[in-house]
Design a protein around this motif. Structure first.
Motif, mmCIF file in Angstrom:
data_model
loop_
_atom_site.group_PDB
_atom_site.id
_atom_site.type_symbol
_atom_site.label_atom_id
_atom_site.label_comp_id
_atom_site.label_asym_id
_atom_site.label_seq_id
_atom_site.Cartn_x
_atom_site.Cartn_y
_atom_site.Cartn_z
ATOM 1 N N ASP A 72 -13.705 34.419 3.066
ATOM 2 C CA ASP A 72 -14.153 34.563 4.458
ATOM 3 C C ASP A 72 -15.520 33.932 4.719
ATOM 4 O OD1 ASP A 72 -11.858 36.048 5.071
ATOM 5 O OD2 ASP A 72 -12.790 37.907 4.388
ATOM 6 N N TRP A 87 -18.432 31.443 5.686
ATOM 7 C CA TRP A 87 -18.501 30.286 6.585
ATOM 8 C C TRP A 87 -19.333 29.214 5.884
ATOM 9 C CZ3 TRP A 87 -16.086 29.051 11.053
ATOM 10 C CH2 TRP A 87 -16.564 27.950 11.766
ATOM 11 N N GLN A 102 -23.780 23.645 13.482
ATOM 12 C CA GLN A 102 -22.451 23.900 12.938
ATOM 13 C C GLN A 102 -22.458 25.170 12.097
ATOM 14 O OE1 GLN A 102 -19.752 22.480 13.744
ATOM 15 N NE2 GLN A 102 -20.528 20.699 14.847
ATOM 16 N N SER A 103 -23.552 25.390 11.367
ATOM 17 C CA SER A 103 -23.634 26.592 10.533
ATOM 18 C C SER A 103 -23.745 27.838 11.390
ATOM 19 C CB SER A 103 -24.845 26.500 9.595
ATOM 20 O OG SER A 103 -26.047 26.650 10.313
ATOM 21 N N SER A 117 -23.908 32.296 6.790
ATOM 22 C CA SER A 117 -23.386 30.948 6.587
ATOM 23 C C SER A 117 -24.011 30.347 5.339
ATOM 24 C CB SER A 117 -23.697 30.066 7.804
ATOM 25 O OG SER A 117 -23.228 28.742 7.584
ATOM 26 N N ARG A 124 -15.500 29.265 -2.454
ATOM 27 C CA ARG A 124 -14.210 29.606 -1.856
ATOM 28 C C ARG A 124 -13.302 30.376 -2.818
ATOM 29 N NH1 ARG A 124 -14.375 30.527 2.707
ATOM 30 N NH2 ARG A 124 -14.857 28.485 3.568
ATOM 31 N N GLY A 149 -12.282 23.671 1.151
ATOM 32 C CA GLY A 149 -12.556 24.955 1.785
ATOM 33 C C GLY A 149 -13.742 24.986 2.721
ATOM 34 N N ASN A 198 -15.652 24.915 6.088
ATOM 35 C CA ASN A 198 -15.252 25.107 7.479
ATOM 36 C C ASN A 198 -15.656 23.930 8.349
ATOM 37 O OD1 ASN A 198 -16.107 28.056 6.360
ATOM 38 N ND2 ASN A 198 -14.329 28.189 7.681
ATOM 39 N N LYS A 199 -16.844 23.388 8.053
ATOM 40 C CA LYS A 199 -17.335 22.228 8.779
ATOM 41 C C LYS A 199 -17.922 21.227 7.783
ATOM 42 C CE LYS A 199 -16.584 23.481 13.086
ATOM 43 N NZ LYS A 199 -15.745 22.688 14.014
ATOM 44 N N LYS A 227 -22.255 28.262 14.214
ATOM 45 C CA LYS A 227 -21.100 28.305 15.110
ATOM 46 C C LYS A 227 -20.555 29.717 15.327
ATOM 47 C CE LYS A 227 -17.945 25.707 17.302
ATOM 48 N NZ LYS A 227 -18.222 24.667 18.291
ATOM 49 N N LYS A 256 -13.131 19.281 3.207
ATOM 50 C CA LYS A 256 -12.391 20.199 4.076
ATOM 51 C C LYS A 256 -11.245 20.849 3.316
ATOM 52 C CE LYS A 256 -13.444 18.034 8.530
ATOM 53 N NZ LYS A 256 -12.908 17.317 9.709
#
Length: 377
Positions: free
Chosen positions: A208, A210, A246-247, A184, A203, A228, A230-231, A249, A225
């Motif tokens: 892919d 995270w 969150q990282s 992440s 991105r 790119g 993810n959270k 996840k 967001k």
């Protein structure tokens, strides 16, 4: 070695070297003018005499005779030796410094290469420090990217922690680190513009990856967001710990089980065996969607052992815990974080062997439906 030397020399700071060269030029002009006025030489001889005196060669074909000429020659020779020595000392010192930095860079690159997987933390400020402590507590490999060296003085680098004092918005460093081994990328700088730029940079070449980004202003959350991320989280609202969660996840498992209090320690041994962390326990009251949650946040087997011994030594507390388990029909969920999904899959297999597993990553609503049906039976 020659290529390394050339690379280091081309990156030497030029300010002090330039100042030294200017001093040599001034001294050379002083020699030419003095040779013409004091020594009485023409322009060619003045240049020649200045060079051989500054270089302390002294062929002897041109020599001072009067006291004033000798004083001039001495001042020119001493000035030349001192200035040239000063310039070469600067070059040597800067060269050694750059070679040392280059050597450190090679060692850091080797450490990163040897890591099985890692988190990239961009920004080591107030929020970044909290995130780092959460990662460190769970024995995760971390690469910190922070251009301000002073902010990272308290970070002890080792085989699982690497600090890179560079700007994450410059060059292709961040895109290289956000590759397959990166679990992440956590972007925690205080500037939403900087965070946005880093997200876009990653991105472009790592679809892919995270990415979890900090956001200071709520109106910028949608922009991050769309870029790119993810959270996108606001530490001012939820705090640095949640930025870590969150990282993590992709490497978090919520397993819903049914067992009594006598099996708590056996279950914890499985979690600890796989090097995972028991984050929270959710107790599901029959028919009620929102569970009772307890934050545990431990992976140390000794914690489980001490807790078990404490319950055995205090029957009244053991009875209270038994009553809690009975009230939820022994149904509860564990939120477990691990180094990777493979480890969590192995942990899941061991839990299934140990006792009744109701489901994996079930929502509160799904669990509520299960407990409601049990009430109807």
């Amino acid at each position: 070695m020659r290529k390394i030397t050339i690379k280091v020399l081309t990156k030497l700071p030029t300010k002090n070297v330039t100042n030294g060269l200017i001093l040599i030029l001034i001294l050379f002009l002083y020699g030419i003018i003095g040779s013409h006025i004091i020594m009485g030489y023409n322009l060619i001889d003045s240049i020649y005499y200045s060079i051989i005196t500054l270089a302390t060669v002294g062929y002897g074909d041109l020599a001072p005779t009067t006291g004033l000429q000798k004083i001039f020659a001495i001042s020119l020779a001493l000035g030349g030796v001192a200035t040239v020595a000063y310039v070469f000392n600067i070059i040597l010192a800067n060269f050694q410094e750059r070679m040392s930095e280059y050597s450190k860079g090679v060692r850091k690159l080797k450490t990163i290469t040897n890591m099985d997987g890692y988190y990239v933390l961009c920004g080591y400020g107030r929020v970044g420090k909290v995130v780092f402590q959460e990662l460190k507590q769970r024995n995760q490999n971390v690469i910190i990217i922070e251009k301000d060296k002073e902010k990272c003085e308290d970070v002890e680098e080792n085989e699982s922690v690497v600090v890179i004092n560079e700007d994450a918005t410059e060059g292709d460093l961040i895109t290289k680190l956000a590759g397959d081994k990166c679990q992440s990328v956590i972007i925690s700088t205080g500037s939403d513009v900087t965070n946005l730029f880093i997200v876009l940079t990653i991105r472009e070449t790592n679809p892919d990856a995270w990415i979890v980004s900090r956001c200071s202003k709520s109106e910028n959350m949608s922009r991050l967001k769309r870029a790119g991320a993810n959270k996108v989280v606001s530490p001012e609202v939820i705090g640095g710990k949640d930025l870590y969660f969150q990282s993590a996840k992709p490497h978090t498992l919520r397993v819903t089980v049914r067992h009594n209090t006598d099996e708590i320690y056996d279950e914890f041994k499985i979690i600890s065996k796989h090097g995972c962390t028991l984050e929270t326990i959710d107790y599901h009251l029959p028919g009620i969607e929102t569970p009772l949650s307890r934050r545990i946040n431990t992976k140390d087997l000794e914690d489980g052992k001490r807790y078990t011994e404490h319950l055995n030594a205090h029957p009244e507390q053991k009875e209270a815990l038994d009553n809690l388990y009975k009230s939820v029909n022994n149904v509860h969920s564990h939120v477990i974080s691990g180094p990777d999904m493979r480890t969590l899959d192995e942990l899941m297999k061991d839990l299934e062997k140990q006792g009744e597993v109701i489901g994996k990553n079930l929502s509160n609503k799904e669990i509520s439906e299960i407990t409601r049906k049990e009430l109807e039976i």
